[in-house]
Enzyme design. Structure first.
Site, short mmCIF file in Angstrom:
data_model
loop_
_atom_site.label_atom_id
_atom_site.label_comp_id
_atom_site.label_asym_id
_atom_site.label_seq_id
_atom_site.Cartn_x
_atom_site.Cartn_y
_atom_site.Cartn_z
N ARG A 45 -22.90 -36.39 42.80
CA ARG A 45 -23.56 -36.65 41.52
C ARG A 45 -23.03 -35.61 40.53
NH1 ARG A 45 -24.91 -32.01 41.08
NH2 ARG A 45 -26.01 -32.62 39.19
N GLY A 46 -23.46 -35.78 39.26
CA GLY A 46 -22.91 -34.95 38.20
C GLY A 46 -21.73 -35.69 37.57
N ALA A 47 -21.75 -35.77 36.24
CA ALA A 47 -20.82 -36.67 35.55
C ALA A 47 -19.34 -36.46 35.91
CB ALA A 47 -21.03 -36.56 34.04
N ARG A 88 -23.71 -46.42 38.60
CA ARG A 88 -24.60 -45.62 37.75
C ARG A 88 -24.16 -45.81 36.29
NH1 ARG A 88 -25.99 -39.74 39.53
NH2 ARG A 88 -27.90 -40.33 38.41
N GLN A 197 -32.36 -31.18 41.26
CA GLN A 197 -30.99 -30.65 41.21
C GLN A 197 -30.98 -29.15 40.92
OE1 GLN A 197 -31.97 -33.50 39.76
NE2 GLN A 197 -30.35 -35.02 39.67
N ASP A 238 -23.91 -36.05 30.35
CA ASP A 238 -23.44 -37.27 31.03
C ASP A 238 -22.71 -38.20 30.07
OD1 ASP A 238 -25.91 -36.27 32.68
OD2 ASP A 238 -24.59 -37.43 33.99
N ASN A 248 -28.28 -36.26 28.93
CA ASN A 248 -28.20 -35.37 30.09
C ASN A 248 -29.47 -35.60 30.90
OD1 ASN A 248 -26.79 -33.28 31.58
ND2 ASN A 248 -28.45 -31.92 31.01
N LYS A 249 -29.60 -34.90 31.98
CA LYS A 249 -30.71 -35.09 32.92
C LYS A 249 -32.06 -35.12 32.20
CE LYS A 249 -30.56 -35.85 36.32
NZ LYS A 249 -30.64 -37.28 36.68
O1 MRU Z 1 -28.34 -37.61 38.15
P1 MRU Z 1 -27.28 -36.55 38.23
O2 MRU Z 1 -27.60 -35.47 39.20
O3 MRU Z 1 -25.91 -37.14 38.42
O4 MRU Z 1 -27.32 -35.89 36.78
C1 MRU Z 1 -26.48 -34.81 36.51
C2 MRU Z 1 -26.67 -34.26 35.17
O5 MRU Z 1 -27.47 -34.69 34.39
C3 MRU Z 1 -25.74 -33.15 34.80
O6 MRU Z 1 -26.35 -32.23 33.96
C4 MRU Z 1 -24.52 -33.75 34.07
O7 MRU Z 1 -23.97 -34.79 34.82
C5 MRU Z 1 -23.48 -32.75 33.81
S1 MRU Z 1 -22.70 -32.22 35.27
C6 MRU Z 1 -21.44 -31.16 34.90
#
Ligand code: MRU
Length: 357
Positions: A45-47, A88, A197, A238, A248-249
């Protein structure tokens, strides 16, 4: 370096982030469908990590295809891309990763390149994207380091670290770079309900690096800001719309308002591939809704009454007006973001990020 994901001769190997911090185990995806499942289930996970995983998913799909004609392979590529694109919806990096490999494939196919050569080329490009992601994180880290206090505490939300990228991280990359340059920084990590996270991943990877880290429940930031105990906020992204609005999250938007109220700078750190010029404003960013179970249960234990209604949006949008600067590998952007983003796209004369249209 934390091995978030890795191309192996046997498949794509992913550190299982659903099991951290208690277990360090790996999941080997041997075909593109398994890569799609790994992304959807948030094993990765994470963009930025999602973007490179999608590229590797495309590459493994093409590489393992048994098609003997370009026509048949082209039809398969469309299916592979579609399967990965449905995992996603919010992080634009997913579509960027798919499109990088699809464009390369289309170019080679249009030149009637032999299939074995196409296979080698797409695998090589996916591996190169992995290296480029780490380089981008290091560059944006160094671009943003001076913005963080020489000494102080920085709040981050979610995990925008090595685990969310191919290594080093975006928001946590800026923190790492500042520390490498001699800043004395402590980190407050929001726990980031419901997927945790911050509590599970940010705390784990920062502690591995010996960076002083304190986990906060998501409702504690205002109290600590009011006490003057937070000097800056830095988060990842994201998807950044053309006007600077940033997805973002979930919870990031609230933190940005708190930062504004307390005159604390609020930074967004992201690779250029997270900027989506085809999305005009934050209102146009699709927000992923995840399962109710993530909210109703914690560690397998039910936390809420049977059948209670649940909301679980995985992301929110921070309006550009709350963002002090957006840190990218191409440079640091300031308001008005619609102009600074467009200008940097032109100056760096590279194609803007993938269009979702
Ligand atoms: O749902 P996730 O864990 O994929 O969400 C991640 C985030 O929101 C991060 O802050 C974002 O992707 C940036 S990661 C460098």
């Amino acid at each position: 370096m934390i091995p978030t994901l890795e191309w192996l001769p046997t498949g794509v190997n992913f550190l299982d982030q659903t099991k951290l911090p208690l277990e360090e185990t790996y999941v080997l995806a041997t075909d593109y469908k398994q890569v799609a499942t790994v992304i959807r289930d948030m094993i990765v996970r994470g963009a930025p990590a999602i973007g490179v995983s999608a590229a590797m998913g495309m590459a493994i799909g093409i590489d393992r295809s048994e098609a003997t004609t370009l026509e048949a392979l082209t039809a398969e590529v469309a299916t592979i891309a579609q399967t990965l694109a449905e995992t996603r919806p919010t992080a634009v990096n997913l579509f960027w990763g798919i499109d990088e490999i699809r464009s390369l494939y289309n170019t080679l196919a249009s030149q009637n390149t032999p299939i074995p050569e196409i296979k080698s080329a797409v695998v090589a490009r996916a591996q190169q994207m992995y290296d480029e992601d780490i380089a981008a994180c290091k560059q944006l880290g160094s671009n943003g380091a001076a913005l963080l206090p020489q000494q102080g505490t920085v709040l981050t939300h979610c995990n925008a670290g090595a685990l969310a990228t191919c290594g080093y991280g975006t928001a946590l990359g800026v923190i790492r770079a500042a520390i490498e340059q001699g800043h004395k920084i402590d980190v407050f990590a929001d726990e980031t309900r419901p997927f945790l996270q911050g509590a599970r991943l940010t705390a784990w990877e920062l502690m591995k690096d010996g960076i002083p880290t304190t986990v906060l429940c998501d409702n504690m930031a205002a109290h600590l800001m009011g006490q003057g105990r937070i000097q800056a906020v830095i988060v990842g992204a994201d998807r950044i719309a053309a006007n600077g609005d940033t997805a973002n999250k979930i919870g990031t938007y609230g933190v940005s308002i708190l930062a504004k109220e307390h005159n604390i700078p609020f930074y967004v750190a992201a690779p250029w591939s997270t900027i989506d010029l085809a999305t005009a404003t934050g209102k146009d960013i699709p927000i992923e809704q995840r399962s109710a179970r993530e909210v109703t249960h914690s560690n397998g234990k039910q936390m809420t009454p049977d059948n209670v209604a649940i909301e679980n949006p995985a992301f929110d949008v921070t309006p550009a007006k709350y963002i002090t600067a957006i840190i990218t590998e191409r440079g640091v952007l300031r308001a008005p973001f619609d102009q600074s983003i467009r200008q940097m796209a032109l100056e760096t004369s590279q194609e803007p990020a993938f269009s979702t249209k």
